[in-house]
Design a protein around this motif. Structure first.
Motif, PDB file in Angstrom:
ATOM      1  N   LEU A  88      55.080  51.237  49.131  1.00 53.04           N
ATOM      2  CA  LEU A  88      54.211  51.190  47.953  1.00 53.04           C
ATOM      3  C   LEU A  88      52.800  50.757  48.323  1.00 53.04           C
ATOM      4  O   LEU A  88      51.816  51.290  47.793  1.00 53.04           O
ATOM      5  CB  LEU A  88      54.806  50.233  46.912  1.00 53.04           C
ATOM      6  N   ILE A  89      52.681  49.802  49.233  1.00 52.76           N
ATOM      7  CA  ILE A  89      51.352  49.330  49.655  1.00 52.76           C
ATOM      8  C   ILE A  89      50.560  50.460  50.298  1.00 52.76           C
ATOM      9  O   ILE A  89      49.378  50.666  49.999  1.00 52.76           O
ATOM     10  CB  ILE A  89      51.490  48.139  50.619  1.00 52.76           C
ATOM     11  N   VAL A  90      51.214  51.206  51.198  1.00 45.29           N
ATOM     12  CA  VAL A  90      50.534  52.298  51.891  1.00 45.29           C
ATOM     13  C   VAL A  90      50.082  53.376  50.902  1.00 45.29           C
ATOM     14  O   VAL A  90      48.926  53.831  50.932  1.00 45.29           O
ATOM     15  CB  VAL A  90      51.445  52.894  52.976  1.00 45.29           C
ATOM     16  N   LEU A  91      50.959  53.784  50.002  1.00 45.13           N
ATOM     17  CA  LEU A  91      50.621  54.844  49.053  1.00 45.13           C
ATOM     18  C   LEU A  91      49.526  54.403  48.079  1.00 45.13           C
ATOM     19  O   LEU A  91      48.524  55.110  47.878  1.00 45.13           O
ATOM     20  CB  LEU A  91      51.872  55.274  48.283  1.00 45.13           C
ATOM     21  N   LEU A  92      49.699  53.241  47.469  1.00 45.52           N
ATOM     22  CA  LEU A  92      48.731  52.783  46.468  1.00 45.52           C
ATOM     23  C   LEU A  92      47.375  52.465  47.083  1.00 45.52           C
ATOM     24  O   LEU A  92      46.324  52.818  46.530  1.00 45.52           O
ATOM     25  CB  LEU A  92      49.290  51.555  45.742  1.00 45.52           C
ATOM     26  N   SER A  93      47.375  51.808  48.236  1.00 44.77           N
ATOM     27  CA  SER A  93      46.102  51.456  48.872  1.00 44.77           C
ATOM     28  C   SER A  93      45.384  52.696  49.388  1.00 44.77           C
ATOM     29  O   SER A  93      44.150  52.774  49.347  1.00 44.77           O
ATOM     30  CB  SER A  93      46.334  50.465  50.013  1.00 44.77           C
ATOM     31  N   ALA A  94      46.138  53.699  49.870  1.00 42.68           N
ATOM     32  CA  ALA A  94      45.510  54.940  50.337  1.00 42.68           C
ATOM     33  C   ALA A  94      44.845  55.679  49.184  1.00 42.68           C
ATOM     34  O   ALA A  94      43.711  56.170  49.317  1.00 42.68           O
ATOM     35  CB  ALA A  94      46.543  55.824  51.023  1.00 42.68           C
ATOM     36  N   MET A  95      45.517  55.781  48.049  1.00 39.97           N
ATOM     37  CA  MET A  95      44.926  56.471  46.899  1.00 39.97           C
ATOM     38  C   MET A  95      43.712  55.727  46.368  1.00 39.97           C
ATOM     39  O   MET A  95      42.686  56.342  46.037  1.00 39.97           O
ATOM     40  CB  MET A  95      45.993  56.654  45.811  1.00 39.97           C
ATOM     41  N   ALA A  96      43.815  54.395  46.290  1.00 38.04           N
ATOM     42  CA  ALA A  96      42.674  53.613  45.821  1.00 38.04           C
ATOM     43  C   ALA A  96      41.505  53.693  46.802  1.00 38.04           C
ATOM     44  O   ALA A  96      40.342  53.801  46.395  1.00 38.04           O
ATOM     45  CB  ALA A  96      43.089  52.157  45.617  1.00 38.04           C
ATOM     46  N   ALA A  97      41.805  53.642  48.094  1.00 32.52           N
ATOM     47  CA  ALA A  97      40.750  53.719  49.095  1.00 32.52           C
ATOM     48  C   ALA A  97      40.020  55.056  49.040  1.00 32.52           C
ATOM     49  O   ALA A  97      38.794  55.118  49.215  1.00 32.52           O
ATOM     50  CB  ALA A  97      41.336  53.492  50.485  1.00 32.52           C
ATOM     51  N   TYR A  98      40.750  56.136  48.807  1.00 33.25           N
ATOM     52  CA  TYR A  98      40.112  57.456  48.694  1.00 33.25           C
ATOM     53  C   TYR A  98      39.151  57.489  47.519  1.00 33.25           C
ATOM     54  O   TYR A  98      38.039  58.033  47.621  1.00 33.25           O
ATOM     55  CB  TYR A  98      41.180  58.529  48.527  1.00 33.25           C
ATOM     56  N   VAL A  99      39.542  56.901  46.406  1.00 33.13           N
ATOM     57  CA  VAL A  99      38.654  56.858  45.230  1.00 33.13           C
ATOM     58  C   VAL A  99      37.392  56.076  45.541  1.00 33.13           C
ATOM     59  O   VAL A  99      36.275  56.514  45.242  1.00 33.13           O
ATOM     60  CB  VAL A  99      39.404  56.243  44.035  1.00 33.13           C
ATOM     61  N   PHE A 100      37.538  54.909  46.147  1.00 36.30           N
ATOM     62  CA  PHE A 100      36.372  54.068  46.425  1.00 36.30           C
ATOM     63  C   PHE A 100      35.497  54.656  47.535  1.00 36.30           C
ATOM     64  O   PHE A 100      34.270  54.470  47.527  1.00 36.30           O
ATOM     65  CB  PHE A 100      36.824  52.662  46.820  1.00 36.30           C
ATOM     66  N   ALA A 101      36.113  55.362  48.495  1.00 36.63           N
ATOM     67  CA  ALA A 101      35.356  55.852  49.647  1.00 36.63           C
ATOM     68  C   ALA A 101      34.626  57.159  49.369  1.00 36.63           C
ATOM     69  O   ALA A 101      33.514  57.369  49.871  1.00 36.63           O
ATOM     70  CB  ALA A 101      36.283  56.017  50.848  1.00 36.63           C
ATOM     71  N   ARG A 102      35.211  58.058  48.551  1.00 34.80           N
ATOM     72  CA  ARG A 102      34.646  59.407  48.465  1.00 34.80           C
ATOM     73  C   ARG A 102      34.278  59.862  47.054  1.00 34.80           C
ATOM     74  O   ARG A 102      33.547  60.832  46.912  1.00 34.80           O
ATOM     75  CB  ARG A 102      35.634  60.418  49.064  1.00 34.80           C
ATOM     76  N   LEU A 103      34.783  59.229  46.022  1.00 36.49           N
ATOM     77  CA  LEU A 103      34.439  59.647  44.664  1.00 36.49           C
ATOM     78  C   LEU A 103      33.297  58.798  44.132  1.00 36.49           C
ATOM     79  O   LEU A 103      33.288  57.580  44.300  1.00 36.49           O
ATOM     80  CB  LEU A 103      35.658  59.543  43.742  1.00 36.49           C
ATOM     81  N   ARG A 104      32.347  59.446  43.488  1.00 36.85           N
ATOM     82  CA  ARG A 104      31.174  58.752  42.972  1.00 36.85           C
ATOM     83  C   ARG A 104      31.289  58.607  41.456  1.00 36.85           C
ATOM     84  O   ARG A 104      31.374  59.595  40.732  1.00 36.85           O
ATOM     85  CB  ARG A 104      29.902  59.527  43.334  1.00 36.85           C
ATOM     86  N   PHE A 105      31.316  57.373  40.987  1.00 39.45           N
ATOM     87  CA  PHE A 105      31.295  57.104  39.550  1.00 39.45           C
ATOM     88  C   PHE A 105      30.597  55.776  39.332  1.00 39.45           C
ATOM     89  O   PHE A 105      30.384  54.996  40.266  1.00 39.45           O
ATOM     90  CB  PHE A 105      32.708  57.101  38.964  1.00 39.45           C
ATOM     91  N   ARG A 106      30.265  55.476  38.096  1.00 37.44           N
ATOM     92  CA  ARG A 106      29.350  54.384  37.790  1.00 37.44           C
ATOM     93  C   ARG A 106      29.891  53.017  38.212  1.00 37.44           C
ATOM     94  O   ARG A 106      29.145  52.181  38.707  1.00 37.44           O
ATOM     95  CB  ARG A 106      29.055  54.378  36.287  1.00 37.44           C
ATOM     96  N   LEU A 107      31.169  52.766  38.019  1.00 38.98           N
ATOM     97  CA  LEU A 107      31.736  51.445  38.280  1.00 38.98           C
ATOM     98  C   LEU A 107      32.392  51.341  39.657  1.00 38.98           C
ATOM     99  O   LEU A 107      33.185  50.427  39.892  1.00 38.98           O
ATOM    100  CB  LEU A 107      32.766  51.111  37.196  1.00 38.98           C
ATOM    101  N   ASN A 108      32.062  52.255  40.553  1.00 37.43           N
ATOM    102  CA  ASN A 108      32.705  52.269  41.863  1.00 37.43           C
ATOM    103  C   ASN A 108      32.518  50.939  42.600  1.00 37.43           C
ATOM    104  O   ASN A 108      33.492  50.285  42.993  1.00 37.43           O
ATOM    105  CB  ASN A 108      32.134  53.422  42.694  1.00 37.43           C
ATOM    106  N   LYS A 109      31.282  50.537  42.790  1.00 38.94           N
ATOM    107  CA  LYS A 109      31.001  49.323  43.566  1.00 38.94           C
ATOM    108  C   LYS A 109      31.524  48.074  42.870  1.00 38.94           C
ATOM    109  O   LYS A 109      32.009  47.141  43.519  1.00 38.94           O
ATOM    110  CB  LYS A 109      29.497  49.212  43.821  1.00 38.94           C
TER     111      LYS A 109
END
Length: 281
Positions: A88-109
């Motif tokens: 679960l840690i690997v799957l959830l952290s990978a999906m969250a990391a992809y959002v923070f690393a490559r998707l641009r949205f207002r509340l990212n940072k």
């Protein structure tokens, strides 16, 4: 003059590095050897002989006593809890990391900062709330009582590691996938997840070792042997007025062996994955 100075320094470096390696090997190996040697002594010999003395004869009765107790139940619980938690840690952290690393949205940072702030939350500050929540959910004294806290408290550092890793993946691969009509979900599973294998392995190994040895939540959220994990196995050989030290160290030895075996078989694959990831990045 400079050449002569370099020649004087090179032998020192060649001698110093192996020497430091031998010192570090001794520092890391001697404690484990002490545990193994002591686990092969009788309880009487532990108190009568010098600490570092070899046993007069190898006594395997401690391991026999451990195996005939609830050790195998503890082992199965640890495999189940740690395995499911790491997955679960690997799957959830990978999906969250992809959002923070490559998707641009207002509340990212802002959201990324809040997640990373979880790394500085003291572990002991969460004990009472987690205990009460586990009681209210009816999960107390079950294996599932440990999975929630394990996953939640491991996500911040895991997301941080994978976010920095995914930021190094070339943008050209993502742009090529977008031209082929791939959306964010397919880009993640087809490109970022496979290329993040070294980072995923690092997260899995780091959390697997930490959770395999975790004690405080296992002690607080479980109370009976059928639901306890390996770090609590030593309590079976600790009485009110005395402790069976050789048997306790036999438990420690048997608990450490799976981690040592996993590292021995997985280190080459991990190093190759890290080298491949660095070349691709």
């Amino acid at each position: 003059m400079a050449t002569e100075t370099n020649r004087l320094h090179f032998p020192r470096i060649r001698i110093g590095v192996p020497l430091l390696g031998l010192i570090w090997l001794a520092v890391t190996t001697l404690p484990f050897l002490f545990v193994v040697v002591t686990s092969l002594k009788t309880q009487e010999e532990t108190f009568s002989a010098p600490v570092w003395a070899l046993p007069s004869h190898f006594y395997f009765g401690n391991y026999w006593a451990v195996l005939h107790g609830p050790y195998l139940t503890y082992f199965g619980n640890s495999v189940f809890v740690v395995g499911l938690s790491v997955l679960l840690i690997v799957l959830l952290s990978a999906m969250a990391a992809y959002v923070f690393a490559r998707l641009r949205f207002r509340l990212n940072k802002l959201l990324f900062g809040l997640v990373i702030a979880g790394m500085i939350v003291p572990l002991h500050a969460t004990l009472v709330p987690i205990y009460l929540l586990t009681r209210n959910l009816g999960l107390y004294d079950t294996q599932f009582a440990l999975i929630g806290p394990y996953v939640a408290l491991s996500l911040p550092i895991s997301i941080f590691i994978l976010t920095e890793f995914m930021r190094q993946i070339p943008h050209e691969l993502e742009e090529a996938a977008q031209l082929d009509g791939c959306g964010p979900f397919r880009i993640f599973w087809r490109i970022f997840f496979p290329l993040s294998t070294p980072g995923l392995a690092t997260v899995a190994i780091y959390n697997g070792i930490a959770l395999w040895n975790e004690f405080i939540f296992a002690y607080m959220l479980t109370s009976t042997p059928p639901h306890r994990t390996l770090p609590l196995a030593v309590w079976d050989f600790q009485g009110q007025y005395s402790s069976n030290i050789p048997a306790m160290l036999a438990v420690v030895t048997m608990t450490s062996l799976p981690l040592i075996a996993a590292y021995a078989f997985g280190q080459e694959r991990l190093i190759k994955g890290m080298m491949a990831g660095s070349l691709k990045g």
